[in-house]
Design a protein around this motif. Structure first.
Motif, short mmCIF file in Angstrom:
data_model
loop_
_atom_site.label_atom_id
_atom_site.label_comp_id
_atom_site.label_asym_id
_atom_site.label_seq_id
_atom_site.Cartn_x
_atom_site.Cartn_y
_atom_site.Cartn_z
N GLY A 84 13.72 -4.18 -0.31
CA GLY A 84 12.69 -5.54 1.05
C GLY A 84 11.66 -4.68 0.51
O GLY A 84 11.12 -3.87 0.41
N GLY A 85 10.66 -5.57 1.22
CA GLY A 85 9.45 -5.17 0.62
C GLY A 85 8.53 -4.16 2.17
O GLY A 85 9.05 -4.09 3.16
N LYS A 86 8.13 -4.09 1.57
CA LYS A 86 7.20 -3.03 3.17
C LYS A 86 5.44 -3.58 3.46
O LYS A 86 5.44 -4.06 2.11
CB LYS A 86 6.70 -1.26 2.19
N PHE A 87 5.27 -2.95 4.23
CA PHE A 87 4.08 -3.22 4.52
C PHE A 87 3.07 -2.33 3.42
O PHE A 87 2.91 -1.36 3.10
CB PHE A 87 3.61 -3.01 5.93
N VAL A 88 1.37 -2.87 2.96
CA VAL A 88 0.79 -2.43 1.67
C VAL A 88 0.42 -0.28 3.29
O VAL A 88 0.49 -0.45 3.69
CB VAL A 88 -0.18 -3.17 1.81
N SER A 89 0.27 0.00 2.00
CA SER A 89 -0.57 1.33 2.11
C SER A 89 -1.47 1.47 2.86
O SER A 89 -2.21 0.46 2.38
CB SER A 89 0.58 2.29 1.81
N ASP A 90 -2.15 2.10 3.71
CA ASP A 90 -3.45 2.39 4.53
C ASP A 90 -4.42 2.34 2.87
O ASP A 90 -5.20 1.98 2.83
CB ASP A 90 -3.81 3.44 5.37
N ASP A 91 -3.60 4.14 1.96
CA ASP A 91 -5.34 4.12 0.51
C ASP A 91 -4.59 2.78 -0.57
O ASP A 91 -6.27 2.71 -0.66
CB ASP A 91 -4.01 5.43 0.26
N VAL A 92 -4.37 2.12 -0.25
CA VAL A 92 -3.29 0.96 -1.49
C VAL A 92 -4.78 -0.75 -0.68
O VAL A 92 -5.40 -1.18 -1.70
CB VAL A 92 -2.44 0.14 -1.32
N SER B 172 -0.67 -14.41 8.89
CA SER B 172 -1.71 -13.91 9.96
C SER B 172 -1.46 -14.78 11.37
O SER B 172 -1.12 -15.31 11.40
CB SER B 172 -3.21 -13.86 9.33
N PRO B 173 -1.95 -13.82 12.51
CA PRO B 173 -3.12 -12.34 12.71
C PRO B 173 -2.13 -11.32 12.17
O PRO B 173 -0.39 -11.69 12.35
CB PRO B 173 -3.48 -13.13 14.05
N HIS B 174 -2.12 -10.00 12.74
CA HIS B 174 -1.51 -9.17 12.49
C HIS B 174 -1.66 -8.63 13.95
O HIS B 174 -2.33 -9.40 15.09
CB HIS B 174 -2.14 -7.90 12.50
N LEU B 175 -0.10 -8.10 14.56
CA LEU B 175 0.31 -7.50 15.73
C LEU B 175 -0.96 -6.75 16.32
O LEU B 175 -1.14 -6.51 17.44
CB LEU B 175 1.46 -8.62 15.87
N VAL B 176 -0.21 -5.10 15.31
CA VAL B 176 -0.88 -4.12 15.90
C VAL B 176 -2.23 -3.51 14.91
O VAL B 176 -3.15 -3.24 15.07
CB VAL B 176 0.66 -3.24 16.43
N HIS B 177 -1.71 -3.70 13.41
CA HIS B 177 -2.17 -3.20 12.33
C HIS B 177 -2.49 -4.05 11.76
O HIS B 177 -1.73 -5.12 10.67
CB HIS B 177 -1.68 -2.16 11.74
N MET C 256 2.27 6.68 10.25
CA MET C 256 1.84 6.36 9.19
C MET C 256 0.21 5.72 9.58
O MET C 256 -0.64 5.21 10.22
CB MET C 256 1.43 4.91 8.39
N SER C 257 -0.89 6.21 8.84
CA SER C 257 -2.45 6.32 8.73
C SER C 257 -3.18 5.16 8.58
O SER C 257 -2.65 4.24 7.60
CB SER C 257 -3.69 7.65 8.33
N ILE C 258 -3.68 4.78 8.99
CA ILE C 258 -4.32 3.31 8.12
C ILE C 258 -6.22 3.06 8.60
O ILE C 258 -6.48 2.65 9.10
CB ILE C 258 -2.93 1.96 9.38
N LEU C 259 -6.35 4.37 9.53
CA LEU C 259 -7.80 4.04 9.70
C LEU C 259 -8.81 4.52 8.25
O LEU C 259 -9.96 3.67 8.71
CB LEU C 259 -8.23 6.59 9.17
N LEU C 260 -8.66 4.59 7.22
CA LEU C 260 -9.34 3.55 6.47
C LEU C 260 -8.91 2.36 6.05
O LEU C 260 -10.90 1.53 5.86
CB LEU C 260 -8.79 4.74 5.28
N ALA C 261 -8.17 1.96 6.29
CA ALA C 261 -8.91 0.49 5.86
C ALA C 261 -9.22 -0.19 7.23
O ALA C 261 -9.84 -1.24 6.88
CB ALA C 261 -7.12 0.34 5.88
#
Length: 443
Positions: A94-102, A77-82, A1-6
């Motif tokens: 089940g819950g999911k990590f927020v997407s990068d664009d959102v 918090s904090p996060h570990l990797v992303h 999953m790309s997280i570059l924008l956030a």
């Protein structure tokens, strides 16, 4: 999953605003007002503070609610990797990590609403939590305090469904005070007038007294571990008891005897918040709960492949003496069953009591390899950290990285010896770096 924008947006904010903490509610309240006060439009909130066990309590609370069929937001918090690990949004199944664009869009909107005024990045990211959670439907929101409680940016929640305060001990003394009663008073700052409070198992009676006295003064009904509810291990089962009866449950999936008490605190909090949790749902939660980077067993990955064959490898980001004690106790319990020598690979930052952490492993660990913490500017030099381990009575030596420590152990391991147990820990920064390098980030 790309997280570059956030990531890019957060890095930009890091260059504009001061790093670290500046404990106050004024700036975040001003910003939230411009966003329409999303913190007042949340589903019922379980607000969690404490020195140790906050993350486990959040994980248990999420597992309990989702096992019972509820949709749940979770902020930790904090996060570990992303960065997106801080925001888990409710979803069917089940819950999911927020997407990068959102996440990137929400950060941008919050930053624009701040209009360049003085604020910390943590406060902006906390406002992001409230906006995300208000804009996405859910049955419950679990929100973990970042630091302290009274002036933590999350403490703008006016009427939590329950305030849960986990074990309190010395940590973050520069911000919260150097006596446990001062720290307990800061943690108790999340208690709101008339709103129910659950107090997890406190090792310090003074801390418990401060929390209970605060609740009484504010007219907040309070339930205390060991009084109104408790957990016990019987015949390999977790027996939970409160004023409504007993639950006979599978043992928690999270290792360590302390997790029985953490699970009990979460059960009490979720029930106090008004959610129906059947024994079957609670039992499912105990078997499915997950909390990466905290007594997490690593069984595969790039780093695991460097260790002696058959090594039993654990990762834990606990970083203060209280955490050291519960980790050491969990490993000592296994020692009775496995008879394997224990080695530590540790990196720590300079705001922690390093000698106090290592002291918990005296008589348990055969040797310590100390490593740099590359993800933090506050990392203790590995040579200095080895000296702190020596002060605690441990044999220690500095090495350049976790990978090199594992290879050194592998290359010097005797074929006739039982494979070692290895604990990698001392810092959440280190835990995050290990999960990234191992190729096993949280999901």
């Amino acid at each position: 999953m790309s997280i570059l924008l956030a990531d890019r947006e957060i890095e930009r904010l890091m260059t504009l605003h001061p790093k670290g903490f500046d404990l106050s509610l004024d700036r975040v309240s001003r910003l939230l007002g411009r966003l329409g006060n999303p913190q007042d439009r949340l589903p019922p909130v379980i607000h969690i503070a404490g020195t140790n066990g906050k993350g486990s309590a959040a994980a248990f609370s999420r597992a309990l609610l989702e096992a019972a069929g509820y949709r749940v937001h979770v902020h930790t918090s904090p996060h570990l990797v992303h960065w997106h690990e801080r925001y888990r949004l409710a979803a069917d199944g089940g819950g999911k990590f927020v997407s990068d664009d959102v996440l990137a869009d929400t950060i941008t909107r919050v930053a624009e609403a701040n209009r360049g005024e003085t604020i910390t990045v943590f406060e902006i990211l906390t406002a992001v939590t409230f906006l995300l959670f208000a804009e996405h439907p859910a049955d419950a929101a679990i929100i973990e305090v970042g630091l302290g409680g009274r002036f933590d940016a999350t403490n703008v929640i006016r009427k939590p469904a329950v305030s849960l305060i986990m074990p309190v001990s010395l940590d973050h003394e520069a911000y919260l005070g150097d006596r446990v009663e001062l720290i307990a008073a800061e943690k108790a700052g999340i208690i709101k007038p008339g709103c129910p409070v659950v107090v997890g198992a406190q090792e310090n009676g003074t801390a418990q007294d401060v929390i209970v006295e605060t609740a009484d003064r504010l007219g907040s009904p309070v339930q205390v571990y060991g009084q109104e509810f408790l957990a016990a291990e019987e015949h390999g089962r977790l027996i939970y008891q409160d004023q409504t009866g007993l639950m006979d449950l599978s043992p928690p999936r999270l290792p360590g005897r302390h997790q029985y008490a953490n699970a009990a605190a979460a059960i009490a909090a979720v029930k106090t918040a008004g959610f129906e949790i059947s024994e079957a749902a609670a039992n499912k939660a105990m078997t499915t709960v997950s909390w990466p980077g905290r007594m997490q067993r690593l069984t595969q990955g790039a780093l695991v492949d460097l260790a002696p064959p058959g090594a039993d490898i654990w990762l834990d980001g606990g970083h203060n003496p209280g955490a050291g004690v519960v980790i050491a106790e969990a490993l000592a319990e296994q020692e009775e069953k496995l008879a394997r020598p224990l080695f530590l690979i540790c990196g720590m930052i300079n705001t922690k009591d390093q000698t106090g952490y290592f002291r918990a492993f005296h008589g348990i660990a055969r040797h310590v390899y100390t490593v740099p913490v590359s993800l933090s500017e506050a990392g203790v030099p590995n040579g200095e950290l080895a000296a702190r381990a020596n002060e605690a009575g441990l044999s220690a030596e500095p090495v350049s990285s976790v990978a090199n420590a594992l290879m050194l152990l592998r290359d010097t391991w005797g074929e006739k010896e039982a494979p070692p147990r290895i604990l990698i820990g001392g810092s959440l920064y280190l835990a995050g770096a290990v999960l990234a390098e191992n190729g096993t980030p949280p999901v």
